[in-house]
Design a protein around this motif. Structure first.
Motif, PDB file in Angstrom:
ATOM      1  N   PRO A 194       0.436  -1.252  -0.442  1.00  0.00           N
ATOM      2  CA  PRO A 194      -0.082   0.021  -0.192  1.00  0.00           C
ATOM      3  C   PRO A 194       0.724   0.760  -0.077  1.00  0.00           C
ATOM      4  CG  PRO A 194      -0.011  -1.028   2.113  1.00  0.00           C
ATOM      5  CD  PRO A 194       0.037  -1.432   1.615  1.00  0.00           C
ATOM      6  N   ARG A 195       2.134   1.492   0.306  1.00  0.00           N
ATOM      7  CA  ARG A 195       2.997   2.260   0.535  1.00  0.00           C
ATOM      8  C   ARG A 195       3.814   2.488  -0.676  1.00  0.00           C
ATOM      9  NH1 ARG A 195       4.809   0.824   5.380  1.00  0.00           N
ATOM     10  NH2 ARG A 195       3.598   2.310   6.371  1.00  0.00           N
ATOM     11  N   SER A 196       4.012   1.541  -1.480  1.00  0.00           N
ATOM     12  CA  SER A 196       4.139   2.003  -2.235  1.00  0.00           C
ATOM     13  C   SER A 196       3.769   2.446  -3.559  1.00  0.00           C
ATOM     14  CB  SER A 196       5.023   0.644  -3.201  1.00  0.00           C
ATOM     15  OG  SER A 196       3.548   0.273  -3.592  1.00  0.00           O
ATOM     16  N   LYS A 197       1.743   2.241  -3.340  1.00  0.00           N
ATOM     17  CA  LYS A 197       0.720   2.688  -4.444  1.00  0.00           C
ATOM     18  C   LYS A 197       1.540   3.942  -4.285  1.00  0.00           C
ATOM     19  CE  LYS A 197      -1.343  -0.789  -4.505  1.00  0.00           C
ATOM     20  NZ  LYS A 197      -3.243  -1.603  -4.244  1.00  0.00           N
ATOM     21  N   GLU A 203       5.450  10.691  -7.551  1.00  0.00           N
ATOM     22  CA  GLU A 203       6.022  10.566  -8.320  1.00  0.00           C
ATOM     23  C   GLU A 203       5.850  10.884  -9.253  1.00  0.00           C
ATOM     24  OE1 GLU A 203       8.762   6.517  -7.394  1.00  0.00           O
ATOM     25  OE2 GLU A 203       9.830   7.380  -6.208  1.00  0.00           O
ATOM     26  N   SER A 204       5.207   9.771  -9.627  1.00  0.00           N
ATOM     27  CA  SER A 204       4.413  10.936 -10.756  1.00  0.00           C
ATOM     28  C   SER A 204       3.518  11.890 -11.488  1.00  0.00           C
ATOM     29  CB  SER A 204       3.039   9.348 -11.121  1.00  0.00           C
ATOM     30  OG  SER A 204       2.892   8.228 -11.517  1.00  0.00           O
ATOM     31  N   SER A 226       0.549   8.678   8.720  1.00  0.00           N
ATOM     32  CA  SER A 226       2.137   9.075   8.925  1.00  0.00           C
ATOM     33  C   SER A 226       2.962   8.169   7.342  1.00  0.00           C
ATOM     34  CB  SER A 226       2.825   7.909  10.321  1.00  0.00           C
ATOM     35  OG  SER A 226       2.248   7.982  11.591  1.00  0.00           O
ATOM     36  N   THR A 227       2.062   7.645   6.793  1.00  0.00           N
ATOM     37  CA  THR A 227       2.574   7.755   5.311  1.00  0.00           C
ATOM     38  C   THR A 227       2.860   8.768   4.655  1.00  0.00           C
ATOM     39  OG1 THR A 227       2.271   5.443   5.005  1.00  0.00           O
ATOM     40  CG2 THR A 227       1.801   5.984   3.285  1.00  0.00           C
ATOM     41  N   VAL A 228       1.216   9.453   4.945  1.00  0.00           N
ATOM     42  CA  VAL A 228       1.573  10.946   3.632  1.00  0.00           C
ATOM     43  C   VAL A 228       2.692  12.089   4.551  1.00  0.00           C
ATOM     44  CG1 VAL A 228      -0.235  12.730   3.542  1.00  0.00           C
ATOM     45  CG2 VAL A 228      -1.116  10.384   3.658  1.00  0.00           C
ATOM     46  N   HIS A 229       2.968  11.306   6.197  1.00  0.00           N
ATOM     47  CA  HIS A 229       4.524  12.425   6.316  1.00  0.00           C
ATOM     48  C   HIS A 229       5.225  12.103   6.414  1.00  0.00           C
ATOM     49  CE1 HIS A 229       0.999  13.780  10.010  1.00  0.00           C
ATOM     50  NE2 HIS A 229       0.724  14.079   9.350  1.00  0.00           N
ATOM     51  N   ALA A 230       5.449  10.968   5.706  1.00  0.00           N
ATOM     52  CA  ALA A 230       6.546  10.622   5.704  1.00  0.00           C
ATOM     53  C   ALA A 230       7.071  10.924   4.240  1.00  0.00           C
ATOM     54  CB  ALA A 230       6.646   8.932   5.655  1.00  0.00           C
ATOM     55  N   VAL A 231       6.123  11.206   3.221  1.00  0.00           N
ATOM     56  CA  VAL A 231       6.068  11.005   2.322  1.00  0.00           C
ATOM     57  C   VAL A 231       6.374  12.879   1.942  1.00  0.00           C
ATOM     58  CG1 VAL A 231       4.813  11.821  -0.158  1.00  0.00           C
ATOM     59  CG2 VAL A 231       4.500   9.193   1.168  1.00  0.00           C
ATOM     60  N   LEU A 232       5.624  13.964   2.415  1.00  0.00           N
ATOM     61  CA  LEU A 232       6.258  14.857   2.585  1.00  0.00           C
ATOM     62  C   LEU A 232       7.954  14.814   2.492  1.00  0.00           C
ATOM     63  CD1 LEU A 232       5.714  17.760   2.004  1.00  0.00           C
ATOM     64  CD2 LEU A 232       5.103  17.766   5.103  1.00  0.00           C
TER      65      LEU A 232
END
Length: 410
Positions: A194-197, A203-204, A226-232
């Motif tokens: 799910p995180r890779s999606k 990235e796109s 946390s996933t959204v925060h880490a992506v930022l």
């Protein structure tokens, strides 16, 4: 003309980098104007206090330059500085030369402009501020560092977007978030698929390729926010910025789009814990923002939302009593959820995956404890707190690390 008078004219003559309203630059201008009166003593003391609360004067002025929002920095952030008129680039070079001289001012320059001997004698007893070094990429010869500044703004943005990575939307304006969650993607264990999606979609988006608005839904404590925060944190160096939007302000999404439509930066509008009451109207604004509004969608804005519910609209018992009303509610639920092009599910781990997360977190913290004892205690911890989740695993490891460092039993 003495140097103090020259620097006073320099400040007043800035045209592209208009920083005269900045507190320290304004205090310096007031100091330079007061060299013929006793006010010079008070003004120099105040200027010293202001500068001393920062690293140095050159560092401060250089950061003003890096964070300034003007025609040049906006164009540079978009990689379009070559489209600017030659007069603007000439103005940038002239301002940078002046600002470098301003950042080099010393107490001796002030004293030289004071004619009254008693005032000068007292001035010489005052401490000297630190001139220091400029913040990268500036070094020396600021007027000749246009290319370095263009590269900086292309990577880091301009204005407040160069100083901050995240903002609250509050009272119809962007309010910078001084300290954001420092979590990194490497801190998040398991949930690779799910995180890779989310990562691939982000990235796109950053590369100008087709991307989707994203709904992350599932059990509490599974790492959606946390996933959204880490992506930022991962992609901020590539120009990604985030705007946290409260559910109550969703109706202002069109205003946010309008404000940011001409910015070269890429923005995630983040709505955490999304859920509506069945009689709430703001979900209509979100539907329009996701797809279908007359204004269309900005290429530089995407919406990421989290929810503990797959069906984003709560039903009351009275809703269920009326079959026609219930059908309307179900259609509303589907029409909203379906407008998120990408829906990603996060579910609580089973015992094996939960203990795997615990062990990985313990390894990251370099906790040298017996693995069997750790797993048994982690399972008891989860049972006492109502279930296994990545959040539960992190809280347990926080507890163990604290106990270990304090020499306490756990």
């Amino acid at each position: 003309m003495n140097k103090a008078s020259q620097l006073k004219f320099y400040i007043e003559a800035l045209c592209v980098y208009d920083v005269k309203d900045d507190e320290i630059i304004s205090a310096l201008l007031q100091l330079l104007k007061s060299t013929g009166s006793e006010a010079v003593l008070e003004n120099q003391s105040r200027f010293f206090r202001l500068v001393s609360s920062h690293r140095s004067l050159r560092d401060y002025v250089s950061r003003l330059i890096l964070a300034n929002a003007n025609a040049f920095t906006k164009a540079a952030a978009a990689g379009e500085q070559d489209k600017l008129p030659a007069a603007v680039i000439s103005g940038v070079k002239s301002d940078l030369e002046k600002l470098e001289a301003i950042a080099a001012v010393t107490p001796a320059d002030i004293a030289e402009a004071v004619e009254e001997s008693d005032l000068k004698a007292v001035l010489e007893t005052l401490p000297a501020w630190e001139n220091g070094s400029p913040a990268p990429p500036l070094t020396t010869g600021w007027a000749n560092q246009i290319d370095a500044l263009c590269d900086y703004h292309r990577k880091n943005g301009y204005g407040d977007f160069a100083k901050y990575t995240a903002f609250h939307w509050r009272n119809q304006r962007l309010v910078p978030i001084e300290a954001t969650d420092p979590i990194r993607l490497t801190d998040l264990k398991n949930y690779e698929l799910p995180r890779s999606k989310v990562i691939h979609n982000t990235e796109s988006f950053l590369n100008g390729l087709p991307s989707n608005n994203v709904l992350l839904y599932g059990d509490r404590g599974t790492g959606k926010s946390s996933t959204v925060h880490a992506v930022l944190n991962e992609y901020a160096p590539q120009g990604l910025r985030m705007i946290e939007l409260a559910r109550s302000d969703i109706t202002e999404l069109p205003l946010i789009r309008e404000r940011l439509s001409k910015s070269p930066m890429k923005f995630i509008v983040f709505i955490d814990d999304l859920c509506f009451d069945s009689h709430e109207d703001s979900f209509g604004s979100l539907k329009a923002a996701l797809e279908g509004s007359l204004s269309g969608n900005n290429e530089n804005i995407i919406i990421y939302a989290t929810s503990n519910r797959r069906h984003l609209i709560k039903e009351s018992f009275s809703d269920r009593e009326n079959d026609i009303h219930r059908n309307d509610v179900m259609q509303e639920q589907l029409s909203l959820s379906d407008r998120f092009g990408l829906t990603i599910t996060f579910v609580n781990p089973d015992k094996k995956d939960y203990l795997d997360i615990v062990e990985k977190l313990a390894a990251d913290r370099e906790l040298r404890v017996d693995a069997d004892r750790l797993c048994a205690a982690a399972e008891r911890w989860a049972i006492n707190r109502g279930g296994r989740s990545p959040r539960c695993a992190k809280q347990f490891i926080d507890y163990v690390e604290s106990a270990e460092k304090r020499g306490k039993n756990w």
